[in-house]
Motif scaffolding. Sequence first.
Motif, PDB file in Angstrom:
ATOM      1  N   UNK A  43      52.289  39.756  39.288  1.00 58.24           N
ATOM      2  CA  UNK A  43      53.806  40.495  39.035  1.00 58.24           C
ATOM      3  C   UNK A  43      54.299  41.151  39.915  1.00 58.24           C
ATOM      4  N   UNK A  44      53.637  41.090  41.422  1.00 57.78           N
ATOM      5  CA  UNK A  44      54.973  41.892  42.937  1.00 57.78           C
ATOM      6  C   UNK A  44      55.044  40.203  43.160  1.00 57.78           C
ATOM      7  N   UNK A  45      54.253  39.769  42.979  1.00 55.22           N
ATOM      8  CA  UNK A  45      54.332  38.237  44.359  1.00 55.22           C
ATOM      9  C   UNK A  45      54.794  36.678  43.921  1.00 55.22           C
ATOM     10  N   UNK A  46      55.738  36.407  43.066  1.00 55.24           N
ATOM     11  CA  UNK A  46      56.213  34.888  42.631  1.00 55.24           C
ATOM     12  C   UNK A  46      55.195  33.918  43.034  1.00 55.24           C
ATOM     13  N   UNK A  47      54.940  34.052  44.056  1.00 50.68           N
ATOM     14  CA  UNK A  47      53.533  32.740  44.859  1.00 50.68           C
ATOM     15  C   UNK A  47      52.086  32.770  44.202  1.00 50.68           C
ATOM     16  N   UNK A  48      51.776  34.076  44.402  1.00 50.94           N
ATOM     17  CA  UNK A  48      50.104  34.308  43.914  1.00 50.94           C
ATOM     18  C   UNK A  48      50.112  33.936  42.196  1.00 50.94           C
ATOM     19  N   UNK A  49      49.243  33.564  42.056  1.00 51.82           N
ATOM     20  CA  UNK A  49      48.549  33.705  40.803  1.00 51.82           C
ATOM     21  C   UNK A  49      47.287  33.988  40.448  1.00 51.82           C
ATOM     22  N   UNK A  50      46.395  34.520  39.563  1.00 50.98           N
ATOM     23  CA  UNK A  50      45.423  34.927  39.400  1.00 50.98           C
ATOM     24  C   UNK A  50      44.054  33.715  38.440  1.00 50.98           C
ATOM     25  N   UNK A  51      43.643  33.897  38.709  1.00 51.26           N
ATOM     26  CA  UNK A  51      42.445  32.539  38.022  1.00 51.26           C
ATOM     27  C   UNK A  51      41.249  33.774  37.250  1.00 51.26           C
ATOM     28  N   UNK A  52      42.023  34.410  35.785  1.00 52.05           N
ATOM     29  CA  UNK A  52      40.965  35.486  35.119  1.00 52.05           C
ATOM     30  C   UNK A  52      40.145  34.864  34.410  1.00 52.05           C
ATOM     31  N   UNK A  53      38.924  35.208  33.737  1.00 51.66           N
ATOM     32  CA  UNK A  53      37.945  34.632  32.809  1.00 51.66           C
ATOM     33  C   UNK A  53      36.938  36.171  32.881  1.00 51.66           C
ATOM     34  N   UNK A  64      40.745  36.835  40.411  1.00 53.95           N
ATOM     35  CA  UNK A  64      40.549  36.352  41.462  1.00 53.95           C
ATOM     36  C   UNK A  64      42.398  35.742  41.891  1.00 53.95           C
ATOM     37  N   UNK A  65      42.587  35.508  42.754  1.00 51.76           N
ATOM     38  CA  UNK A  65      43.203  34.217  42.949  1.00 51.76           C
ATOM     39  C   UNK A  65      43.280  33.412  43.645  1.00 51.76           C
ATOM     40  N   UNK A  66      43.684  31.970  43.448  1.00 52.23           N
ATOM     41  CA  UNK A  66      43.644  31.167  43.790  1.00 52.23           C
ATOM     42  C   UNK A  66      42.259  30.759  44.636  1.00 52.23           C
ATOM     43  N   UNK A  67      43.179  31.526  45.630  1.00 53.25           N
ATOM     44  CA  UNK A  67      41.980  31.618  46.764  1.00 53.25           C
ATOM     45  C   UNK A  67      41.459  32.463  46.802  1.00 53.25           C
TER      46      UNK A  67
END
Length: 162
Positions: A43-53, A64-67
């Motif tokens: 929601x705050x950084x367009x370059x960041x994604x989260x992998x959720x499960x 967690x983030x993709x890294x």
Amino acid sequence: MQTSDRERASVVRVVPPVAPRKLAKVPFVEMADGRLQGVVSSGSDIARVYVSSISAQTHGLSCSTNNNRPCGGLNGGWQCKHLDALVTEAVLQYGVERVASFLRVEATDARELSAALNGTREPAPAAAVFSRFLRHLAYLELPGSSAPIPELHWFPATGVAR
């Protein structure tokens, strides 16, 4: 014995989404490997994604983030906003009955489904989910064609009548 065109086509019928999804917020959601899992935009950084499960068996929560940096909003058994968004979009994609059945809870809507989950933080393989998401994105870059793509011979096709 003759086989029908459908049997030779290597396609299956696709169940259409229950409702339109917000692909900008949750571009990838699946029920696979015993988990409801997907990729959720930050929601705050367009370059960041989260992998959720969410584990179907234990309701173990992972985000967690993709890294592989842990999500700061996931604390103990409290879900973060990424997991809430994942559940909401899964319900839009698959329907509340199917998602609730997969997660082994009883619910009539996404909010009730989220409330029924009582898991704790449980690590999950984020890299595999993110890699599968990137592979799906790569198919969007292929030029339009009606020729078969060998690696997608199993992939569901739309418009196949039963």
